[in-house]
Motif scaffolding. Sequence first.
Motif, mmCIF file in Angstrom:
data_model
loop_
_atom_site.group_PDB
_atom_site.id
_atom_site.type_symbol
_atom_site.label_atom_id
_atom_site.label_comp_id
_atom_site.label_asym_id
_atom_site.label_seq_id
_atom_site.Cartn_x
_atom_site.Cartn_y
_atom_site.Cartn_z
ATOM 1 N N LYS A 67 0.833 -1.209 0.000
ATOM 2 C CA LYS A 67 0.000 0.000 0.000
ATOM 3 C C LYS A 67 0.868 1.259 0.000
ATOM 4 C CE LYS A 67 -3.975 -2.153 0.208
ATOM 5 N NZ LYS A 67 -4.922 -2.014 1.309
ATOM 6 N N ILE A 68 0.282 2.367 -0.450
ATOM 7 C CA ILE A 68 1.007 3.631 -0.448
ATOM 8 C C ILE A 68 1.373 4.025 0.978
ATOM 9 C CG2 ILE A 68 0.888 6.098 -0.989
ATOM 10 C CD1 ILE A 68 -0.973 5.469 -3.261
ATOM 11 N N GLY A 69 0.484 3.764 1.927
ATOM 12 C CA GLY A 69 0.768 4.116 3.321
ATOM 13 C C GLY A 69 2.055 3.492 3.817
ATOM 14 N N GLU A 70 2.294 2.233 3.458
ATOM 15 C CA GLU A 70 3.547 1.571 3.833
ATOM 16 C C GLU A 70 4.727 2.261 3.159
ATOM 17 O OE1 GLU A 70 1.774 -2.994 4.280
ATOM 18 O OE2 GLU A 70 2.818 -2.376 2.456
ATOM 19 N N ALA A 71 4.570 2.561 1.867
ATOM 20 C CA ALA A 71 5.648 3.196 1.109
ATOM 21 C C ALA A 71 5.998 4.566 1.690
ATOM 22 C CB ALA A 71 5.255 3.316 -0.356
ATOM 23 N N GLU A 72 4.983 5.313 2.103
ATOM 24 C CA GLU A 72 5.223 6.636 2.682
ATOM 25 C C GLU A 72 6.056 6.531 3.959
ATOM 26 O OE1 GLU A 72 1.197 9.003 1.178
ATOM 27 O OE2 GLU A 72 1.114 7.746 2.976
ATOM 28 N N VAL A 73 5.741 5.546 4.780
ATOM 29 C CA VAL A 73 6.508 5.352 6.019
ATOM 30 C C VAL A 73 7.940 4.950 5.702
ATOM 31 C CG1 VAL A 73 6.752 3.926 8.083
ATOM 32 C CG2 VAL A 73 4.502 4.799 7.432
ATOM 33 N N GLY A 78 13.982 6.625 5.010
ATOM 34 C CA GLY A 78 15.161 6.627 4.162
ATOM 35 C C GLY A 78 15.285 5.519 3.139
ATOM 36 N N ILE A 79 14.269 4.667 3.010
ATOM 37 C CA ILE A 79 14.321 3.623 1.981
ATOM 38 C C ILE A 79 14.119 4.275 0.619
ATOM 39 C CG2 ILE A 79 13.334 1.461 1.151
ATOM 40 C CD1 ILE A 79 14.712 1.240 3.878
#
Length: 371
Positions: A67-73, A78-79
């Motif tokens: 999900k985008i939410g995971e990507a945002e975190v 720094g990933i």
Amino acid sequence: MNNKLYDIIDTPSLIIDERIVLDNIKSTQALADSKGVSLRPHIKTHRMPYFAKLQMKYGATGIACAKIGEAEVMAKYGIQDIFIANEIVGVLKYERLKALRPLVKKLRIGIDNTAQVDQIEQVFSTEKEPLEVLIEYEVGENRSGIIEDTDLIHLVKYTMKKKHVIIKGIFSHEGHTYKAANRTECLSLAENAYLRTLHAAKLMRDMGVEVETISVGATPSILNGAFTEGITELRIGTYIFFDVGQASAIEDFSHCAATVLATVISKPNKERVVIDAGAKALVSQNRDIGICATNGFGRIKNSKNVTIAALFDEHGVIINRAFNEQVKIGDKVEVIPSHICPTVNLYDKAILVKNNRIVEEIDVACRGKSQ
């Protein structure tokens, strides 16, 4: 059941064994390296930047998110190389994606329909660089992804006409191998799935697409040795922690790094044992067939197949006379979850332990980030 570490940890708690988790990370990375392919761990299992960074430290090329939410975190921590291996639909979501892209060096998403392409074209119309996408191809799980070659050809042609979307490859997930009757069938299903994915990649190349990435993966098939030349990337997640299903698939529970610590709170009769970890601490998922069958809702660590027979909101029920005789009220036990990915999402933090001591507490930073 006696363990001094248990005395200082309240229950239910999510515990991660540092030695086991490092072994899992290193051995799976070595497997990918031996095949000359990239490893892109799916962080939906652990949902923690701490472990994503650890996976990349030992050689992972980047991460996959759901999900985008995971990507945002993950980007916040720094990933810099993120693939959202899922179909994103909705202008609101693409606006978030556009805001996210400048924060990372490489961002890709999955598509399987023209509606997505139209939304990308709309939202990214002011961007200098097109959004990179991988097409998802259905290989047997009966979930999302292109099924027919004619639909693949149509989607490729449609996308190639757009200015703000560019196809970079193809991905698939052989999740149906979880239901294979045995290892032989698991390998056969996986290898057929890989051949189907490679066939799709060839069709795309024949149409002029520069297929950079051919991404596949499911933990039970990969760890049982499935592979086909031509694949460029393994995309798996559960290998880092394992659970009852994944351990059953390879017939080895020594890789289970994540457990839920629970307290025995009741022994109503000579067979029943009740613990304080119910459906709010352990997910009520029970695979009933195949090599990943769990035969219950969790398994007591280091036991002779003592499993949780039922889950209520706050109670886990074990029906086992020998186990009943072995434990007393107040004892603490470790439960290997039936499915670790959604179990992790029930906790704000995980407790990392080594040699019966607490190393540190780790925030489950992606908890609830399902939008």
